[in-house]
Design an enzyme around this catalytic site. Sequence first.
Site, short mmCIF file in Angstrom:
data_model
loop_
_atom_site.label_atom_id
_atom_site.label_comp_id
_atom_site.label_asym_id
_atom_site.label_seq_id
_atom_site.Cartn_x
_atom_site.Cartn_y
_atom_site.Cartn_z
N LYS A 83 -17.81 -6.79 7.90
CA LYS A 83 -16.61 -7.35 8.54
C LYS A 83 -15.92 -6.30 9.41
O LYS A 83 -15.66 -5.19 8.97
CB LYS A 83 -15.64 -7.97 7.52
CG LYS A 83 -15.39 -7.18 6.27
CD LYS A 83 -14.32 -7.85 5.40
CE LYS A 83 -13.94 -6.89 4.30
NZ LYS A 83 -12.89 -7.24 3.44
N ARG B 66 -2.11 -6.43 -8.25
CA ARG B 66 -1.05 -7.41 -7.99
C ARG B 66 -1.08 -8.57 -8.97
O ARG B 66 -0.06 -9.14 -9.31
CB ARG B 66 -1.20 -7.99 -6.57
CG ARG B 66 -0.72 -7.11 -5.49
CD ARG B 66 -1.25 -7.55 -4.16
NE ARG B 66 -2.70 -7.39 -4.10
CZ ARG B 66 -3.44 -7.58 -3.03
NH1 ARG B 66 -2.89 -7.98 -1.91
NH2 ARG B 66 -4.74 -7.39 -3.08
N SER C 287 -2.64 -7.60 3.33
CA SER C 287 -3.03 -7.45 4.74
C SER C 287 -3.43 -8.80 5.30
O SER C 287 -3.23 -9.07 6.49
CB SER C 287 -4.20 -6.47 4.85
OG SER C 287 -3.85 -5.21 4.35
N HIS D 141 0.84 -1.21 0.00
CA HIS D 141 0.00 0.00 0.00
C HIS D 141 0.87 1.26 0.00
O HIS D 141 0.63 2.21 -0.75
CB HIS D 141 -0.88 0.05 1.26
CG HIS D 141 -1.89 -1.03 1.39
ND1 HIS D 141 -2.07 -1.77 2.54
CD2 HIS D 141 -2.81 -1.52 0.51
CE1 HIS D 141 -3.05 -2.64 2.38
NE2 HIS D 141 -3.52 -2.51 1.15
P1 ADP Z 1 -9.69 -3.96 -0.28
O1 ADP Z 1 -10.38 -4.61 0.89
O2 ADP Z 1 -10.46 -2.86 -0.92
O3 ADP Z 1 -9.07 -4.91 -1.27
P2 ADP Z 1 -7.01 -3.52 0.66
O4 ADP Z 1 -6.62 -2.71 1.86
O5 ADP Z 1 -6.71 -4.98 0.73
O6 ADP Z 1 -8.51 -3.19 0.44
O7 ADP Z 1 -6.31 -2.94 -0.65
C1 ADP Z 1 -6.47 -1.61 -1.05
C2 ADP Z 1 -5.84 -1.42 -2.42
O8 ADP Z 1 -4.45 -1.69 -2.35
C3 ADP Z 1 -6.37 -2.36 -3.50
O9 ADP Z 1 -6.38 -1.66 -4.73
C4 ADP Z 1 -5.35 -3.45 -3.56
O10 ADP Z 1 -5.32 -4.07 -4.84
C5 ADP Z 1 -4.10 -2.64 -3.33
N1 ADP Z 1 -3.02 -3.47 -2.80
C6 ADP Z 1 -3.06 -4.31 -1.76
N2 ADP Z 1 -1.88 -4.90 -1.56
C7 ADP Z 1 -1.05 -4.42 -2.53
C8 ADP Z 1 0.34 -4.67 -2.90
N3 ADP Z 1 1.08 -5.54 -2.23
N4 ADP Z 1 0.83 -4.00 -3.96
C9 ADP Z 1 0.06 -3.13 -4.66
N5 ADP Z 1 -1.23 -2.86 -4.38
C10 ADP Z 1 -1.78 -3.50 -3.32
#
Ligand code: ADP
Length: 164
Positions: A44, A93, A131, A20
């Site tokens: 959730k 990703r 995450s 992120h």
């Molecule tokens: P969501 O529950 O909306 O997927 P996340 O917090 O998991 O929320 O992810 C938010 C954004 O960050 C999404 O666009 C996700 O694809 C991107 N993201 C998550 N992990 C990575 C990573 N390792 N590299 C690049 N983008 C990421």
Amino acid sequence: MNTARIAVFPGSFDPVTLGHENIVRRALPLFDKIVIAIGRNAEKSGMFPVEVRKSFLDDLFKDEKRVETAIYDTLTIDFCRSINARFILRGLRSGNDFEYERLIGLSNQKIAPEIESVFLMADNRYDFTSSTVARDLLRYGKPLDGFVPEPVCGMIRTYLAQKP
Ligand code: ADP
């Protein structure tokens, strides 16, 4: 007319990872301001309360004046409209991410054609990072180094130590 290029980076950030952080830092040259927005999801509750997730993000970007954080509980496009943001930032990703983002991106385009979605490809140093993995490591008492930004690892340790 508001001409500032404001992007919303929406997500759960439960907790924020190096992936992120990388997306936000790489996107900064593209926008005047990035608002990292944590969606409050009634279905959730997550591992960390949304206010705690926000405090991790606030600390991580405390030296970057053009990054703000927010918590929202509406549709993402309504949140964007409420702050005059014309862009939604997301990271990609994998093919799975692409298919998921494609459906949401096209739906948003239909409902809010004035808001453009912008996708950055994950950096290959972090494309395995999520995450979900960070939460699993925490559950089994493993260190988060290499998954979560170093200052946030410290904040997580402090938070968990204080938690009743
Ligand atoms: P969501 O529950 O909306 O997927 P996340 O917090 O998991 O929320 O992810 C938010 C954004 O960050 C999404 O666009 C996700 O694809 C991107 N993201 C998550 N992990 C990575 C990573 N390792 N590299 C690049 N983008 C990421």
